[in-house]
Design a protein around this motif. Structure first.
Motif, PDB file in Angstrom:
ATOM      1  N   SER A   1       0.828  -1.207   0.000  1.00  0.00           N
ATOM      2  CA  SER A   1       0.000   0.000   0.000  1.00  0.00           C
ATOM      3  C   SER A   1       0.858   1.252   0.000  1.00  0.00           C
TER       4      SER A   1
ATOM      5  N   GLU B   1      -1.594  12.039  -6.599  1.00  0.00           N
ATOM      6  CA  GLU B   1      -2.972  11.607  -6.859  1.00  0.00           C
ATOM      7  C   GLU B   1      -3.153  10.256  -6.161  1.00  0.00           C
ATOM      8  N   LEU B   2      -3.787  10.339  -5.022  1.00  0.00           N
ATOM      9  CA  LEU B   2      -3.885   9.140  -4.150  1.00  0.00           C
ATOM     10  C   LEU B   2      -4.704   8.052  -4.835  1.00  0.00           C
ATOM     11  N   PRO B   3      -4.063   6.935  -5.150  1.00  0.00           N
ATOM     12  CA  PRO B   3      -4.822   5.833  -5.797  1.00  0.00           C
ATOM     13  C   PRO B   3      -5.748   5.148  -4.781  1.00  0.00           C
ATOM     14  N   TYR B   4      -6.956   4.891  -5.243  1.00  0.00           N
ATOM     15  CA  TYR B   4      -7.947   4.258  -4.354  1.00  0.00           C
ATOM     16  C   TYR B   4      -7.478   2.871  -3.898  1.00  0.00           C
ATOM     17  N   SER B   5      -6.868   2.158  -4.814  1.00  0.00           N
ATOM     18  CA  SER B   5      -6.468   0.777  -4.503  1.00  0.00           C
ATOM     19  C   SER B   5      -5.398   0.702  -3.426  1.00  0.00           C
ATOM     20  N   ALA B   6      -4.672   1.840  -3.234  1.00  0.00           N
ATOM     21  CA  ALA B   6      -3.579   1.809  -2.266  1.00  0.00           C
ATOM     22  C   ALA B   6      -4.082   1.529  -0.851  1.00  0.00           C
TER      23      ALA B   6
ATOM     24  N   ASP C   1       4.600   5.401  -5.456  1.00  0.00           N
ATOM     25  CA  ASP C   1       4.732   5.344  -6.912  1.00  0.00           C
ATOM     26  C   ASP C   1       3.845   6.383  -7.600  1.00  0.00           C
ATOM     27  N   ALA C   2       2.835   6.865  -6.878  1.00  0.00           N
ATOM     28  CA  ALA C   2       1.915   7.843  -7.461  1.00  0.00           C
ATOM     29  C   ALA C   2       2.414   9.285  -7.322  1.00  0.00           C
TER      30      ALA C   2
ATOM     31  N   SER D   1       2.559   1.685  -3.323  1.00  0.00           N
ATOM     32  CA  SER D   1       1.605   2.146  -4.343  1.00  0.00           C
ATOM     33  C   SER D   1       1.405   3.654  -4.249  1.00  0.00           C
ATOM     34  N   ILE D   2       1.345   4.163  -2.994  1.00  0.00           N
ATOM     35  CA  ILE D   2       1.180   5.606  -2.815  1.00  0.00           C
ATOM     36  C   ILE D   2       2.450   6.333  -3.274  1.00  0.00           C
TER      37      ILE D   2
END
Length: 463
Positions: A52, A70-75, A58-59, A55-56
């Protein structure tokens, strides 16, 4: 059994020892299963947290010289909400909060960029597990140190730990009972050869003195060897005893009978009454010695054969009739009549004929010896629901004394027969023969005649 003092049980001791080992192994298994499962659950949570945070991270991107996200929802959704765990996050750019919770502080410092670092601490009244991922974002000339923090409460992990503990306890209990059952089986299996050897010896008859021949583990070989050595010595001893009894009977009875015969011849040729009286006393002493020696040897023979009972199918009616026929001449010398009473029916019995003849002869000989002249002896053959019954009733002196069972003891005689030659072993022999065949002897005074007398009854179990 006299002299045998059992102390515990080998099988019980072995089962207890193996069960304690199984209990210890169950505890170790419980600790190992719970530890490994909890470690696996914790590693799974750490991996998801790291995924998680990565993933954040990497965004992140740079726009206009500023770090943007841009905070990914899946994170965050990958952490899930099954256990109602709360999720916290924070993104710090050069120590300034870009987004998330400002007060989310991680105690551990990160030494190597791009490598996630985990820690556990209290946050907002709850224990959380957090991961920190550090990245350098931007160009080489202008880079910003961005720290991404993702934390999750540990409620789900506690629930998983509880379930793992329950499963580990269940597995440990099942393992213990299975191991205890296998321990019981193993103990029984290990002791089975010993039980087989004991059973093969127990099932033998008294006269079976063969060496024990069986397949057994090496640990039992010394015991079986010692047992076979004992059997060999016992067999040799019994053989010598039997030979001694036969030889002693011959060497004692024959000379005494010869001396008595010669004394009778001399007694008839003497004229002086004084010499005749002395010779009669000598004849009486010889009779007493001969009878005592004979019955002592009979008693020894009965004891020996009782230990090695040699049974065969026989007819108690025929055996009794032969005994009566053999002793009838002795009874006729005193004008005693022997009356046979037969209830009828089958009298087949499995027994030792020599011992039974000895018992019948002793009873009838006593009846003749203690009966008065010109009296009757009744020999009755009958049966009840459980036993063959052979009774000898005379019209003699009867049994003197309050306790009639004393007459069955060795060398016990009634006070009213001191003037008659006897050894006090006749009824003892009869009792031992009866008990060796599973029967019994019953003695009482004869109440069927006015003159009294004795009644001795033999009871033998029906076939």
């Amino acid at each position: 059994m006299t002299g045998l003092l059992p102390k515990g049980s080998m099988q019980r001791r072995l089962v207890i020892q193996l069960s304690l080992i199984a209990l210890l192994l169950s505890l170790v298994l419980f600790l190992i299963v719970r530890g490994m499962a909890e470690r696996a659950a914790a590693d799974t949570q750490d991996n998801i947290l790291a995924a998680s945070a990565t993933s954040i991270a990497d965004a992140l991107f740079v726009e206009g010289g500023q770090v943007r996200l841009e905070l990914p929802y899946s994170a965050l959704s990958m952490l899930g909400t099954i256990s109602e765990d709360r999720v916290f996050y924070s993104v710090l750019v050069d120590g300034e909060t870009l987004t998330g919770y400002d007060d989310l502080v991680v105690k551990a410092a990160l030494a190597v960029p791009n490598q996630p670092e985990f820690s556990t601490f209290e946050y907002r009244g709850e224990q959380v597990r957090a991961v920190v991922v550090t990245r350098l974002v931007g160009s080489q000339s202008q880079q910003a140190l961005v720290r991404t923090v993702v934390a999750q409460t540990r409620l789900g992990l506690v629930q998983i730990s509880s379930r793992i503990t329950l499963w580990a306890v269940a597995i440990g209990i099942v393992f213990f009972f299975v191991a205890a059952g296998l321990s019981l089986w193993a103990a029984h299996s290990a002791l089975a050869p010993l039980n087989r050897v004991a059973g093969s010896v127990t099932r033998r008859g008294p006269s079976d003195l063969r060496a024990v021949q069986t397949q057994a583990p090496a640990e039992l070989v010394p015991l079986i060897t010692a047992l076979n050595s004992l059997i060999a010595r016992l067999k040799s001893s019994l053989t010598r005893s039997e030979d001694f009894i036969v030889e002693a009977a011959h060497r004692v009875r024959t000379p005494l009978a010869t001396v008595r015969t010669q004394a009778e011849v001399i007694h008839r040729g003497l004229e002086k009454s004084k010499n005749k009286t002395a010779l009669r006393e000598m004849i009486r002493a010889i009779d007493e010695s001969s009878r005592s020696a004979g019955q002592l040897l009979d008693h020894a023979m009965v004891n020996f054969r009782a230990d090695q009972l040699q049974t065969e199918a026989l007819d108690l009616r025929k055996l009794t009739a032969e005994t009566v026929e053999r002793l009838s001449p002795t009874a006729e010398l005193k004008d005693i009549s022997i009356i046979m009473q037969d209830q009828g029916g089958d009298f087949g019995f499995d027994g030792d004929p020599i011992m039974l003849q000895n018992a019948l002869r002793n009873i009838l000989d006593n009846a003749i010896k203690y009966s008065f002249s010109e009296s009757d002896i009744t020999v009755a053959l009958g049966r009840d629901a459980h036993n063959y019954i052979i009774s000898f009733a005379d019209q003699g002196r009867g049994f003197a004394g309050a306790n009639l069972s004393d007459h069955l003891q060795r060398f016990k005689r009634g006070t009213n027969v001191k003037d008659i030659v006897g050894s006090g072993l006749g009824l003892t022999i009869v009792d031992e023969v009866a008990r060796a065949h599973g029967g019994r002897v019953k003695i009482n005074n004869n109440t069927d005649t006015k003159g009294g007398g004795a009644c001795v009854s033999l009871y033998f179990p029906l076939v």
